[in-house]
Design an enzyme around this catalytic site. Structure first.
Site, PDB file in Angstrom:
ATOM      1  N   ASP A 179       0.855  -1.192   0.000  1.00 59.17           N
ATOM      2  CA  ASP A 179       0.000   0.000   0.000  1.00 59.17           C
ATOM      3  C   ASP A 179       0.890   1.240   0.000  1.00 59.17           C
ATOM      4  O   ASP A 179       1.885   1.306   0.737  1.00 59.17           O
ATOM      5  CB  ASP A 179      -0.928   0.003   1.218  1.00 59.17           C
ATOM      6  CG  ASP A 179      -2.062   0.992   1.060  1.00 59.17           C
ATOM      7  OD1 ASP A 179      -3.216   0.554   0.932  1.00 59.17           O
ATOM      8  OD2 ASP A 179      -1.784   2.216   1.048  1.00 59.17           O
ATOM      9  N   ILE A 180       0.527   2.235  -0.805  1.00 55.06           N
ATOM     10  CA  ILE A 180       1.344   3.445  -0.931  1.00 55.06           C
ATOM     11  C   ILE A 180       1.278   4.308   0.330  1.00 55.06           C
ATOM     12  O   ILE A 180       2.179   5.116   0.583  1.00 55.06           O
ATOM     13  CB  ILE A 180       0.895   4.250  -2.182  1.00 55.06           C
ATOM     14  CG1 ILE A 180       2.019   5.103  -2.726  1.00 55.06           C
ATOM     15  CG2 ILE A 180      -0.341   5.067  -1.908  1.00 55.06           C
ATOM     16  CD1 ILE A 180       1.749   5.673  -4.119  1.00 55.06           C
TER      17      ILE A 180
ATOM     18  N   HIS B 226     -10.378  -4.941  -3.581  1.00 50.61           N
ATOM     19  CA  HIS B 226      -9.044  -5.239  -3.055  1.00 50.61           C
ATOM     20  C   HIS B 226      -9.168  -5.645  -1.603  1.00 50.61           C
ATOM     21  O   HIS B 226      -9.968  -5.093  -0.842  1.00 50.61           O
ATOM     22  CB  HIS B 226      -8.114  -4.033  -3.197  1.00 50.61           C
ATOM     23  CG  HIS B 226      -8.703  -2.745  -2.759  1.00 50.61           C
ATOM     24  ND1 HIS B 226      -9.567  -2.008  -3.536  1.00 50.61           N
ATOM     25  CD2 HIS B 226      -8.570  -2.053  -1.600  1.00 50.61           C
ATOM     26  CE1 HIS B 226      -9.942  -0.927  -2.887  1.00 50.61           C
ATOM     27  NE2 HIS B 226      -9.355  -0.932  -1.698  1.00 50.61           N
ATOM     28  N   LEU B 227      -8.329  -6.606  -1.261  1.00 50.18           N
ATOM     29  CA  LEU B 227      -8.249  -7.078   0.118  1.00 50.18           C
ATOM     30  C   LEU B 227      -7.073  -6.381   0.768  1.00 50.18           C
ATOM     31  O   LEU B 227      -5.959  -6.411   0.234  1.00 50.18           O
ATOM     32  CB  LEU B 227      -8.037  -8.597   0.079  1.00 50.18           C
ATOM     33  CG  LEU B 227      -8.287  -9.415   1.324  1.00 50.18           C
ATOM     34  CD1 LEU B 227      -9.686  -9.185   1.874  1.00 50.18           C
ATOM     35  CD2 LEU B 227      -8.108 -10.893   0.984  1.00 50.18           C
TER      36      LEU B 227
ATOM     37  N   GLY C 122     -15.278   3.723   3.159  1.00 53.37           N
ATOM     38  CA  GLY C 122     -13.901   4.164   2.923  1.00 53.37           C
ATOM     39  C   GLY C 122     -13.284   3.636   1.646  1.00 53.37           C
ATOM     40  O   GLY C 122     -12.082   3.806   1.425  1.00 53.37           O
ATOM     41  N   GLN C 123     -14.083   2.986   0.768  1.00 50.97           N
ATOM     42  CA  GLN C 123     -13.499   2.515  -0.496  1.00 50.97           C
ATOM     43  C   GLN C 123     -13.185   3.726  -1.376  1.00 50.97           C
ATOM     44  O   GLN C 123     -14.057   4.556  -1.644  1.00 50.97           O
ATOM     45  CB  GLN C 123     -14.456   1.567  -1.232  1.00 50.97           C
ATOM     46  CG  GLN C 123     -13.815   0.978  -2.485  1.00 50.97           C
ATOM     47  CD  GLN C 123     -14.696  -0.060  -3.195  1.00 50.97           C
ATOM     48  OE1 GLN C 123     -15.838  -0.302  -2.790  1.00 50.97           O
ATOM     49  NE2 GLN C 123     -14.155  -0.650  -4.245  1.00 50.97           N
ATOM     50  N   SER C 124     -11.936   3.822  -1.794  1.00 50.04           N
ATOM     51  CA  SER C 124     -11.517   4.957  -2.623  1.00 50.04           C
ATOM     52  C   SER C 124     -11.039   4.513  -3.996  1.00 50.04           C
ATOM     53  O   SER C 124     -10.935   5.338  -4.903  1.00 50.04           O
ATOM     54  CB  SER C 124     -10.405   5.745  -1.919  1.00 50.04           C
ATOM     55  OG  SER C 124      -9.282   4.923  -1.690  1.00 50.04           O
TER      56      SER C 124
ATOM     57  N   ASN D 138     -13.173  -2.891   1.976  1.00 47.83           N
ATOM     58  CA  ASN D 138     -14.088  -1.772   2.136  1.00 47.83           C
ATOM     59  C   ASN D 138     -15.035  -1.786   0.941  1.00 47.83           C
ATOM     60  O   ASN D 138     -14.587  -1.964  -0.194  1.00 47.83           O
ATOM     61  CB  ASN D 138     -13.324  -0.443   2.165  1.00 47.83           C
ATOM     62  CG  ASN D 138     -12.482  -0.294   3.428  1.00 47.83           C
ATOM     63  OD1 ASN D 138     -12.910  -0.676   4.512  1.00 47.83           O
ATOM     64  ND2 ASN D 138     -11.283   0.252   3.297  1.00 47.83           N
TER      65      ASN D 138
HETATM   66  P1  5GP Z   1      -9.629   1.699  -0.077  1.00 46.95           P
HETATM   67  O1  5GP Z   1      -9.611   3.008   0.632  1.00 46.95           O
HETATM   68  O2  5GP Z   1     -10.248   1.821  -1.453  1.00 46.95           O
HETATM   69  O3  5GP Z   1     -10.174   0.541   0.692  1.00 46.95           O
HETATM   70  O4  5GP Z   1      -8.102   1.314  -0.303  1.00 46.95           O
HETATM   71  C1  5GP Z   1      -7.334   1.807  -1.340  1.00 46.95           C
HETATM   72  C2  5GP Z   1      -5.907   1.683  -0.893  1.00 46.95           C
HETATM   73  O5  5GP Z   1      -5.077   1.844  -2.029  1.00 46.95           O
HETATM   74  C3  5GP Z   1      -5.505   2.756   0.111  1.00 46.95           C
HETATM   75  O6  5GP Z   1      -5.028   2.131   1.292  1.00 46.95           O
HETATM   76  C4  5GP Z   1      -4.442   3.553  -0.607  1.00 46.95           C
HETATM   77  O7  5GP Z   1      -3.388   3.964   0.238  1.00 46.95           O
HETATM   78  C5  5GP Z   1      -3.965   2.592  -1.668  1.00 46.95           C
HETATM   79  N1  5GP Z   1      -3.503   3.262  -2.883  1.00 46.95           N
HETATM   80  C6  5GP Z   1      -4.114   4.304  -3.502  1.00 46.95           C
HETATM   81  N2  5GP Z   1      -3.428   4.653  -4.601  1.00 46.95           N
HETATM   82  C7  5GP Z   1      -2.358   3.816  -4.667  1.00 46.95           C
HETATM   83  C8  5GP Z   1      -1.272   3.697  -5.594  1.00 46.95           C
HETATM   84  O8  5GP Z   1      -1.154   4.432  -6.583  1.00 46.95           O
HETATM   85  N3  5GP Z   1      -0.364   2.727  -5.338  1.00 46.95           N
HETATM   86  C9  5GP Z   1      -0.460   1.888  -4.263  1.00 46.95           C
HETATM   87  N4  5GP Z   1       0.506   0.994  -4.114  1.00 46.95           N
HETATM   88  N5  5GP Z   1      -1.473   1.978  -3.368  1.00 46.95           N
HETATM   89  C10 5GP Z   1      -2.415   2.925  -3.577  1.00 46.95           C
END
Ligand code: 5GP
Ligand code: ZN
Length: 113
Positions: A29-30, A99-100, A92-94, A86
């Site tokens: 995760d970034i 994704h897990l 909080g899904q962004s 999420n």
């Molecule tokens: P969500 O918030 O959708 O459940 O999780 C998305 C996750 O993807 C977040 O934890 C966020 O830090 C990660 N993420 C977003 N953009 C990138 C990216 O460009 N590269 C990587 N490695 N992770 C990302």
């Protein structure tokens, strides 16, 4: 398709990939929320859990099994770790490609925020 995680899966956008096969890709995760924070995605684009179909059951099981395998490799399996999806913005899904999250390396609190 303009999807960040499809682009990571096909190599258009770089990521620290720790595991890849025909079905899934796993990467760092970034913006890690724990000392170990990995993301496991299916190669197949599915926007949210709400779009899952019956035929995806094996894939979801395989994602979970892969998270367990990675937790063991990362030496967080014994102490404890969390895996979670999420679903939609309210949770909080962004990124709208399922994704897990695999989180570990620190104490996980409950309930989550
Ligand atoms: P969500 O918030 O959708 O459940 O999780 C998305 C996750 O993807 C977040 O934890 C966020 O830090 C990660 N993420 C977003 N953009 C990138 C990216 O460009 N590269 C990587 N490695 N992770 C990302
Ligand atoms: Zn996608």
């Amino acid at each position: 398709m303009d999807c960040l995680f499809c682009k990571i899966a096909n190599g258009e956008i770089p990521a620290q990939i720790i595991y890849r096969d025909d079905l899934i890709v796993a990467f760092d995760d970034i913006n890690p929320q724990a000392p170990q924070h990995k993301i496991i995605i299916p190669q197949k684009h599915i926007a949210t859990l709400n779009e899952l179909r019956g035929e995806d059951s094996e894939l979801i099981g395989y994602m979970v099994q892969s998270a367990v395998m990675l937790a063991k490799q990362l030496n967080i399996a014994h102490d404890g770790y969390r895996v979670l999806f999420n679903c939609n913005a309210g949770a909080g899904q962004s990124v709208f490609h399922i994704h897990l999250h695999l989180l570990g390396g620190r104490r996980m609190n409950w309930p989550p925020g």
